[in-house]
Design an enzyme around this catalytic site. Sequence first.
Site, PDB file in Angstrom:
ATOM      1  N   ASP A  24       7.799   0.559   5.244  1.00  0.00           N
ATOM      2  CA  ASP A  24       6.779   1.368   4.570  1.00  0.00           C
ATOM      3  C   ASP A  24       7.031   1.427   3.062  1.00  0.00           C
ATOM      4  OD1 ASP A  24       4.499   2.915   4.514  1.00  0.00           O
ATOM      5  OD2 ASP A  24       5.548   4.795   4.898  1.00  0.00           O
ATOM      6  N   ASN A  72      -3.744   1.282  11.406  1.00  0.00           N
ATOM      7  CA  ASN A  72      -3.962   0.684  10.077  1.00  0.00           C
ATOM      8  C   ASN A  72      -5.357   0.054   9.917  1.00  0.00           C
ATOM      9  OD1 ASN A  72      -0.473  -0.301   9.696  1.00  0.00           O
ATOM     10  ND2 ASN A  72      -1.541   1.417   8.760  1.00  0.00           N
TER      11      ASN A  72
HETATM   12  C1  IPE Z   1       3.487   2.721   9.445  1.00  0.00           C
HETATM   13  O1  IPE Z   1       3.216   2.960   8.117  1.00  0.00           O
HETATM   14  C2  IPE Z   1       2.941   1.389   9.864  1.00  0.00           C
HETATM   15  C3  IPE Z   1       3.621   0.219   9.318  1.00  0.00           C
HETATM   16  C4  IPE Z   1       4.661   0.229   8.549  1.00  0.00           C
HETATM   17  C5  IPE Z   1       3.058  -1.043   9.714  1.00  0.00           C
HETATM   18  P1  IPE Z   1       1.927   3.780   7.641  1.00  0.00           P
HETATM   19  O2  IPE Z   1       1.976   3.809   6.167  1.00  0.00           O
HETATM   20  O3  IPE Z   1       0.705   3.225   8.260  1.00  0.00           O
HETATM   21  O4  IPE Z   1       2.206   5.200   8.268  1.00  0.00           O
HETATM   22  P2  IPE Z   1       1.556   6.612   7.900  1.00  0.00           P
HETATM   23  O5  IPE Z   1       0.070   6.426   7.933  1.00  0.00           O
HETATM   24  O6  IPE Z   1       2.031   6.982   6.524  1.00  0.00           O
HETATM   25  O7  IPE Z   1       2.073   7.542   8.941  1.00  0.00           O
HETATM   26  C1  IPE Z   2       3.532  -0.416   4.739  1.00  0.00           C
HETATM   27  O1  IPE Z   2       3.269  -0.078   3.443  1.00  0.00           O
HETATM   28  C2  IPE Z   2       2.779  -1.645   5.174  1.00  0.00           C
HETATM   29  C3  IPE Z   2       1.703  -1.385   6.138  1.00  0.00           C
HETATM   30  C4  IPE Z   2       1.415  -0.241   6.659  1.00  0.00           C
HETATM   31  C5  IPE Z   2       0.908  -2.516   6.531  1.00  0.00           C
HETATM   32  P1  IPE Z   2       2.049   0.885   3.049  1.00  0.00           P
HETATM   33  O2  IPE Z   2       0.877   0.035   2.747  1.00  0.00           O
HETATM   34  O3  IPE Z   2       1.844   1.911   4.079  1.00  0.00           O
HETATM   35  O4  IPE Z   2       2.607   1.524   1.721  1.00  0.00           O
HETATM   36  P2  IPE Z   2       2.444   3.032   1.231  1.00  0.00           P
HETATM   37  O5  IPE Z   2       3.002   3.903   2.318  1.00  0.00           O
HETATM   38  O6  IPE Z   2       0.987   3.265   1.036  1.00  0.00           O
HETATM   39  O7  IPE Z   2       3.245   3.093  -0.017  1.00  0.00           O
HETATM   40 MG    MG Z   3       2.627   3.775   4.334  1.00  0.00          MG
END
Ligand code: IPE
Ligand code: IPE
Ligand code: MG
Length: 248
Positions: A24, A72
Site C-alpha cells: 500500500d 479496488n
Molecule cells: C489494499 O489497499 C489493497 C491492495 C494493496 C491491493 P487499499 O488502498 O485498497 O486499502 P484501503 O482502501 O485503504 O483499505
Molecule cells: C496500493 O497503493 C496499490 C493498490 C491498491 C492497487 P494505493 O493506490 O492504495 O496507494 P495509496 O494508499 O492511495 O497511497
Molecule cells: Mg491504499
Amino acid sequence: MTEVSSQLSPGAAKLPRHLAVIMDGNGRWAQARGQMRIKGHQAGANAVRTIIKAARTRGIPILTLYAFSSENWKRPATEVSALMQLLGMALAEHVDELHSYDIKIRIVGDVSALSPTLQRTIAQVEAKTCHNRSMTLNIAINYGARLELTQALKQVAAQVVAGRLKLEDLDATTISQALYVPQDVDLLIRTGGEFRLSNFLLWQCAYAEIYVSEVLWPDFDEAELTRALEFYAGRERRFGMTSAQLAK
Ligand code: IPE
Ligand code: IPE
Ligand code: MG
C-alpha cells in the site's frame, strides 16, 4: 492435495514459511511528488521485483502479494484500467526471469472478471511455471477474503449436497483446502502505515504476526524487509498457550 497449515507448531519463530504483503501507498508516493497516482503504481512494480527476489534468496517458501482487491474496482476507471494494463505487462515481462528462479506463479482471486487478454496472460504464466518448486508466488488480483470464503463455502456445500462429504467430517482443514490460498500466513507486512486488513486473507491470518511499515510501497527495499523479518524472528508465537508451556 495442497499442503495446509503445517506451520501451526508453536515455539520460536524464525523465517516465515508464508509471507503475505499488503503493498500500500503507491498513490501517496506519487502525490507527494506531484505526479499522477499511476506513476506510483509503476514505481511500485520495482519494489515487487525486489521483494520476490529477496524472498526467493532467503528461502521463504510462499509469498502472497496483494495487487488488486475486489474493492479496488470502485476506483476511477482510468486508474483501474491502468492498473490492469500494468499487471498484464509486468506478468508477461517477468515470467521468464521468475521461471528461471524456479518460482511457481499463481494468480489468486476471481480471475473470471478480468479482461480476456489478462486471463490469457495469466493462464500462460501459470502453465509455464506450474512445475516449479523452490517458491510459490501468489499474486492476489480481484481478491477479497469474503469473496474467497464465500466461494469456498459454496464448494464445500456442493460436496455435502452431492454426498461426497459428510457434514460431520467438515472441519477447518476442509475450509482451508477450498480457499484460493490454503496455507496459513506467518508474517503479514502492510506498508503505507494503515493498521487494517482491507479484506486480505482473513481466514489465513488467524495467527499471523503483523508488521505495519510506514514506508510507502515504492520505497520498500531489502533493508525494510530485513527489519520485518527481524521483527518476526523476535516474536514468541504462542497459539493460545503460555510462555511457560512453550519453554518446556
Ligand atoms: C489494499 O489497499 C489493497 C491492495 C494493496 C491491493 P487499499 O488502498 O485498497 O486499502 P484501503 O482502501 O485503504 O483499505
Ligand atoms: C496500493 O497503493 C496499490 C493498490 C491498491 C492497487 P494505493 O493506490 O492504495 O496507494 P495509496 O494508499 O492511495 O497511497
Ligand atoms: Mg491504499
